[in-house]
Enzyme design. Structure first.
Site, PDB file in Angstrom:
ATOM      1  N   HIS A 112       0.731  -1.241   0.018  1.00  0.00           N
ATOM      2  CA  HIS A 112       0.006   0.065   0.115  1.00  0.00           C
ATOM      3  C   HIS A 112       0.972   1.243   0.176  1.00  0.00           C
ATOM      4  CE1 HIS A 112      -2.679   3.205   1.834  1.00  0.00           C
ATOM      5  NE2 HIS A 112      -3.688   2.201   1.459  1.00  0.00           N
ATOM      6  N   ASP A 117       3.127  -4.628   8.175  1.00  0.00           N
ATOM      7  CA  ASP A 117       1.749  -3.677   7.888  1.00  0.00           C
ATOM      8  C   ASP A 117       0.828  -4.817   8.065  1.00  0.00           C
ATOM      9  OD1 ASP A 117      -0.400  -2.646   6.800  1.00  0.00           O
ATOM     10  OD2 ASP A 117       0.482  -1.677   5.228  1.00  0.00           O
ATOM     11  N   GLN A 173      -4.372  -5.207   6.847  1.00  0.00           N
ATOM     12  CA  GLN A 173      -5.650  -6.214   6.534  1.00  0.00           C
ATOM     13  C   GLN A 173      -5.531  -7.482   7.239  1.00  0.00           C
ATOM     14  OE1 GLN A 173      -7.942  -5.150   4.729  1.00  0.00           O
ATOM     15  NE2 GLN A 173      -7.266  -3.083   3.855  1.00  0.00           N
ATOM     16  N   LYS A 202     -10.443  -0.896  10.720  1.00  0.00           N
ATOM     17  CA  LYS A 202     -10.632  -2.141   9.845  1.00  0.00           C
ATOM     18  C   LYS A 202     -10.932  -3.329  10.831  1.00  0.00           C
ATOM     19  CE  LYS A 202      -7.442  -0.344   6.461  1.00  0.00           C
ATOM     20  NZ  LYS A 202      -8.124  -0.082   5.342  1.00  0.00           N
ATOM     21  N   CYS A 224      -4.902   2.348  -3.728  1.00  0.00           N
ATOM     22  CA  CYS A 224      -3.701   2.771  -2.967  1.00  0.00           C
ATOM     23  C   CYS A 224      -2.750   1.802  -3.113  1.00  0.00           C
ATOM     24  CB  CYS A 224      -3.826   3.141  -1.593  1.00  0.00           C
ATOM     25  SG  CYS A 224      -5.192   4.301  -1.261  1.00  0.00           S
TER      26      CYS A 224
HETATM   27  N1  C6P Z   1      -6.318   0.547   3.062  1.00  0.00           N
HETATM   28  C1  C6P Z   1      -8.371  -0.010   1.616  1.00  0.00           C
HETATM   29  O1  C6P Z   1      -9.252   0.304   0.976  1.00  0.00           O
HETATM   30  P1  C6P Z   1      -5.086   3.861   7.206  1.00  0.00           P
HETATM   31  O2  C6P Z   1      -5.638   4.645   6.049  1.00  0.00           O
HETATM   32  O3  C6P Z   1      -3.894   4.605   7.893  1.00  0.00           O
HETATM   33  O4  C6P Z   1      -6.091   3.249   8.380  1.00  0.00           O
HETATM   34  O5  C6P Z   1      -4.430   2.472   6.668  1.00  0.00           O
HETATM   35  C2  C6P Z   1      -3.613   2.772   5.656  1.00  0.00           C
HETATM   36  C3  C6P Z   1      -3.320   1.345   4.919  1.00  0.00           C
HETATM   37  C4  C6P Z   1      -2.023   0.535   4.991  1.00  0.00           C
HETATM   38  N2  C6P Z   1      -2.040  -0.623   4.615  1.00  0.00           N
HETATM   39  C5  C6P Z   1      -2.564  -1.543   3.909  1.00  0.00           C
HETATM   40  C6  C6P Z   1      -2.423  -2.992   3.624  1.00  0.00           C
HETATM   41  C7  C6P Z   1      -3.901  -0.816   3.996  1.00  0.00           C
HETATM   42  O6  C6P Z   1      -4.723  -1.761   3.514  1.00  0.00           O
HETATM   43  C8  C6P Z   1      -4.436   0.330   4.468  1.00  0.00           C
HETATM   44  C9  C6P Z   1      -5.763   1.139   3.871  1.00  0.00           C
HETATM   45  C10 C6P Z   1      -7.803   0.762   2.711  1.00  0.00           C
HETATM   46  O7  C6P Z   1      -7.480  -0.632   1.127  1.00  0.00           O
HETATM   47  C11 C6P Z   1      -7.890   2.248   2.578  1.00  0.00           C
HETATM   48  S1  C6P Z   1      -6.688   2.962   1.138  1.00  0.00           S
END
Ligand code: C6P
Length: 407
Positions: free
Chosen positions: A123, A200, A203, A226, A364
């Site tokens: 991401h 990370d 997910q 999430k 992203c």
């Molecule tokens: N992915 C998606 O629709 P934040 O925005 O800080 O809570 O998380 C960022 C982020 C970082 N790593 C991974 C693997 C992610 O999936 C995400 C967030 C969302 O896939 C919003 S872009």
């Protein structure tokens, strides 16, 4: 064990609505999950009864708020099995957690010519902070390549490792494809060359059992939103000795021991990394989300979601023009796909007209999409409250859309 889905759904008020005249089918859970009533109640209870600043006041409300706030930290300690609650730092989200590590550990310990390894699956939140650091420090960013099915090529990762490798930052489960990375092997191999590892977990934490001591990862970053919890709240886990060796992230109240104009000394972890009044209400409400997950059990949640994913694959592969994207054998419940040459956005809009919420686009992960030769995908991602009958409606909707295209 199979869940009583209707009972679970009854805990989520937002699910009981119509969108464009159809019952809402919410398949955008990888973007953010919905929140159970208990989380909403915890927020209002806090503001109605306990609202106060924490760790400072000498009064009953401040005591209560502080106790509830720290109870969430304790719950998180058990949730990821960290050695101590002090290793849990509250942030704004996964993005801020990764930025914190890049800006503190990175700035202090990574220098000219040092190497940082990430993967093609990352991401943007796990790419850009490292690019910024590399630019500043003249360090080198190395990328693990992937196969067509969306799996990292482990042998290529091994080839990238050397005594120059100082840091490996890798996604545990891909948001765009669902691929689960072989993180235990990655951590062991990175440690063998003396590199630190950040996972990370944005997910993975909602689907997989996580034991940071067993994994032996140095850092884990994830987001409450999430995990059926509130937005604007994240977690950074770090091993005590590493967190203690790092400089603070931001300066301000709470993160200090003593301030004078000549010199400031810093607080103990985790407070050293929590400058200013934190997101008290959301931290407190997050405990209710964690309790919800713990009550159902991650093992059963994963089993339910695996069943949904298998069923979705089965139903969708009957559709002419359906192109799955990301077909690794080990996946979390993410179904990414395209339909013939249709633009993902158009598919998303047509599904929305049927009340079906999916995400479309590059998710992203632009470098990943570029590697796959795609502009984007349609992504349906499943959570504990989703059902097979909802997947039937998705398959029917996609089938109708594909027929329009095939005409
Ligand atoms: N992915 C998606 O629709 P934040 O925005 O800080 O809570 O998380 C960022 C982020 C970082 N790593 C991974 C693997 C992610 O999936 C995400 C967030 C969302 O896939 C919003 S872009």
């Amino acid at each position: 064990m199979s869940f009583d889905i209707e009972k679970i759904r009854s805990l989520f008020p937002v699910l009981h609505q119509e969108v464009h005249g159809n019952p809402l089918i919410y398949f955008d859970n990888a973007a953010t999950t919905q929140k159970p009533q208990a989380v909403l109640d915890a927020l209002t209870t806090y503001y109605n009864h306990d609202n106060s600043n924490i760790h400072r006041g000498a009064h009953a409300l401040a005591d209560r708020a502080t106790r509830y706030f720290e109870e969430t930290r304790e719950t998180l300690k058990d949730f990821i099995n960290s050695k101590e609650a002090a290793e849990i730092i509250f942030t704004k989200g996964t993005t801020e957690s990764i930025n914190l590590v890049a800006a503190t550990f990175g700035r202090k310990f990574i220098g000219k010519g040092d190497e940082i390894i990430i993967s093609t699956l990352e991401h943007h939140s796990n790419i850009v902070p490292w690019q910024m650091l590399c630019e500043e420090k003249e360090a080198v960013l190395k990328i693990i390549p992937i196969t067509e099915s969306g799996e990292i090529i482990y042998e290529e990762f091994e080839k990238l490792l050397s005594s120059n490798t100082k840091f490996v930052s890798i996604v545990h489960a891909s948001n765009a494809l669902g691929t689960i990375n072989p993180v235990q092997k990655i951590i062991n191999a990175a440690h063998a060359v003396g590199a630190k590892v950040l996972l990370d977990g944005a997910q993975s934490t909602s689907h997989l059992e996580i034991d940071v001591q067993k994994l032996d990862c140095d850092f884990l970053a994830f987001s409450a939103h999430k995990l059926y919890g509130p937005t604007g709240l994240g977690v950074l886990y770090g091993k005590r000795e590493i967190l203690e060796s790092m400089p603070p992230f931001q300066g301000g109240g709470e993160m200090i021991k003593e301030v004078s104009f000549e010199k400031t000394t810093y607080n103990e972890i985790p407070f050293k990394f929590e400058a200013g009044t934190p997101n008290i209400a959301d931290v407190i409400a997050f405990k209710s989300a964690l309790d919800f997950i713990n009550l159902l059990g991650k093992k059963d949640i994963k089993a339910h979601e695996d069943e949904l994913l298998a069923y979705a694959n089965e139903r969708m592969s009957e559709i002419k023009g359906f192109i799955p994207v990301g077909t690794a054998p080990e996946k979390v419940s993410v179904l990414s796909f395209n339909i013939n040459e249709m633009h993902p956005y158009d598919v998303g809009m047509m599904l929305d007209a049927n009340g079906i919420a999916v995400r479309t686009g590059h998710h992203c992960t632009q470098p990943l999409m570029k590697r796959l030769g795609l502009e984007g995908t349609v992504r349906a991602s499943f959570a504990v409250y989703n059902s097979k009958s909802e997947i039937d409606k998705l398959a029917d909707g996609v089938s109708r859309i594909a027929r329009i295209k095939n005409k």
